[in-house]
Design an enzyme around this catalytic site. Structure first.
Site, PDB file in Angstrom:
ATOM      1  N   GLN A   1      -4.660  -1.684   9.534  1.00 61.63           N
ATOM      2  CA  GLN A   1      -4.542  -3.008   8.924  1.00 61.63           C
ATOM      3  C   GLN A   1      -5.133  -4.066   9.855  1.00 61.63           C
ATOM      4  O   GLN A   1      -4.774  -4.145  11.023  1.00 61.63           O
ATOM      5  CB  GLN A   1      -3.050  -3.300   8.632  1.00 61.63           C
ATOM      6  CG  GLN A   1      -2.816  -4.582   7.872  1.00 61.63           C
ATOM      7  CD  GLN A   1      -3.443  -4.576   6.463  1.00 61.63           C
ATOM      8  OE1 GLN A   1      -3.315  -3.607   5.726  1.00 61.63           O
ATOM      9  NE2 GLN A   1      -4.136  -5.639   6.109  1.00 61.63           N
TER      10      GLN A   1
ATOM     11  N   LYS B   1       0.840  -1.200   0.000  1.00 62.24           N
ATOM     12  CA  LYS B   1       0.000   0.000   0.000  1.00 62.24           C
ATOM     13  C   LYS B   1       0.880   1.256   0.000  1.00 62.24           C
ATOM     14  O   LYS B   1       0.638   2.200  -0.742  1.00 62.24           O
ATOM     15  CB  LYS B   1      -0.938  -0.012   1.220  1.00 62.24           C
ATOM     16  CG  LYS B   1      -2.067  -1.023   1.060  1.00 62.24           C
ATOM     17  CD  LYS B   1      -2.862  -1.270   2.334  1.00 62.24           C
ATOM     18  CE  LYS B   1      -3.850  -2.432   2.090  1.00 62.24           C
ATOM     19  NZ  LYS B   1      -4.561  -2.857   3.296  1.00 62.24           N
TER      20      LYS B   1
ATOM     21  N   ASP C   1     -11.120   3.120   3.881  1.00 64.57           N
ATOM     22  CA  ASP C   1     -11.393   1.685   3.710  1.00 64.57           C
ATOM     23  C   ASP C   1     -12.903   1.435   3.602  1.00 64.57           C
ATOM     24  O   ASP C   1     -13.326   0.362   3.179  1.00 64.57           O
ATOM     25  CB  ASP C   1     -10.854   0.912   4.929  1.00 64.57           C
ATOM     26  CG  ASP C   1      -9.679   0.027   4.586  1.00 64.57           C
ATOM     27  OD1 ASP C   1      -9.468  -0.227   3.382  1.00 64.57           O
ATOM     28  OD2 ASP C   1      -8.989  -0.416   5.518  1.00 64.57           O
TER      29      ASP C   1
END
Ligand code: NDP
Length: 286
Positions: free
Chosen positions: A97, A53, A120
């Site tokens: 994460q 990422k 997200d």
């Protein structure tokens, strides 16, 4: 005849080019889009995802900051870290994460991310808005699948989409997004008896199960579009999807490979969401 390949690597690159152009426009106006990624502990898979990422952010000129926290960090300390990022003007997107260590409540963590920075798309506010069809950050994997279908010219309206899997991050939102594009949607999961009876009816089959090569030709109707979200390791430790590619090749009209299908789209949509957050900030501050 072989099934047509839906090439996520190529489509992802094409979208990333246009996202990079949006980054350039923002930079000319004095704003560099910034993504903060929080990594708790030492999970090797998480470390790889996070590194990818970050690399992808940098490749298109975005700022990214990795915040590494110890495995035994308290939930309170993690929430405090997120609140600090919520207040930072150089950070437009925040990503935690997953999975988190067992002693931390994931729901509480996700709900603490400011909805304006929830790139997200996992927070209750983002999910609620998505359900209502309101503008919001869409969860990156299902959003990426929608882009794959769109770029491949696959019609969705009036089609029967069958989703295998009902997780919060893939299966459930996937069905919602397809429903919003006028598909008729069926959800299946581990308690569904006689799975092939459902999947065989699919014009569009989405496999998000997490089991190597689980979907075989017995699950597929002739001419179905098969989207393989799975990222698994087979018995030889080789990367594979949820779909037995060789088995369904030639029966499906279109199929996504693993790797090189859905995977590259997830990060692409994360970049796009973060740039969208920065664009909104610029508009808001005007
Ligand atoms: P989860 O484990 O959270 O969910 C799996 C789903 O599959 C559950 O809903 C489960 O049902 C269902 N399931 C399990 N066994 C069966 C079965 N025998 N028959 C029918 N349904 C079954 O996984 P995720 O949704 O997080 O991920 C799915 C896959 O996608 C994984 O391989 C993951 O690595 C991959 N993934 C890939 C991404 C990408 O970028 N390409 C991003 C995110 C995930 P139940 O709810 O009843 O337990």
């Amino acid at each position: 005849m072989s099934s047509a390949i839906i090439n996520g690597k190529e489509i992802g690159q094409e979208i990333r080019k246009s996202v990079a152009e949006r980054v350039e426009v923002l930079k000319e106006k004095g704003l560099t889009p910034g993504l903060a990624v929080i990594l708790v502990g030492d999970n090797p898979a998480s470390k790889t995802y996070v590194a990818n990422k970050q690399k992808s952010c940098e490749a298109i000129g975005m700022f990214s900051e990795l915040i590494k926290l110890p495995e035994d960090i308290s939930e309170q300390a993690l929430l405090e870290q997120i609140r600090e990022l919520n207040d930072r003007v150089d950070i437009h997107g925040i990503l935690v994460q997953l999975p988190l260590p067992k002693h931390i409540n994931e729901d509480a963590v996700i709900a603490t991310i400011s909805p304006e920075k929830d790139v997200d798309g996992f927070s209750p506010v983002s999910v609620g808005k998505m359900m209502l069809g309101q503008e919001t950050y869409l969860p990156c994997t299902p959003y990426g699948v929608m882009k794959l279908l769109e770029h491949s010219g696959i019609e969705i309206a009036g089609k029967h989409a069958v989703i295998v899997g009902r997780s919060h991050i893939v299966g459930k939102p996937m069905g919602q997004l397809l429903l919003q594009k006028d598909a008729t949607v069926t959800y299946t999961h581990s308690k569904t008896p006689n799975l092939p009876a459902y999947t065989k009816q699919a014009d569009i089959l989405i496999a998000a199960v997490g089991r190597p090569n689980f979907i075989t030709k017995e699950h597929i109707k002739d001419g179905a579009v098969v989207i393989d979200v799975g990222i698994n390791r087979d018995e030889h430790d080789k990367l594979c999807g949820d779909v037995d590619f060789a088995d369904v090749d030639g029966i499906a009209s279109h199929i996504t490979p693993v790797p090189g299908g859905v995977g590259p789209m997830t990060i692409t949509m994360l970049l796009s969401n973060t740039v969208q957050a920065a664009e909104k900030k610029l508009l808001h501050d005007k």
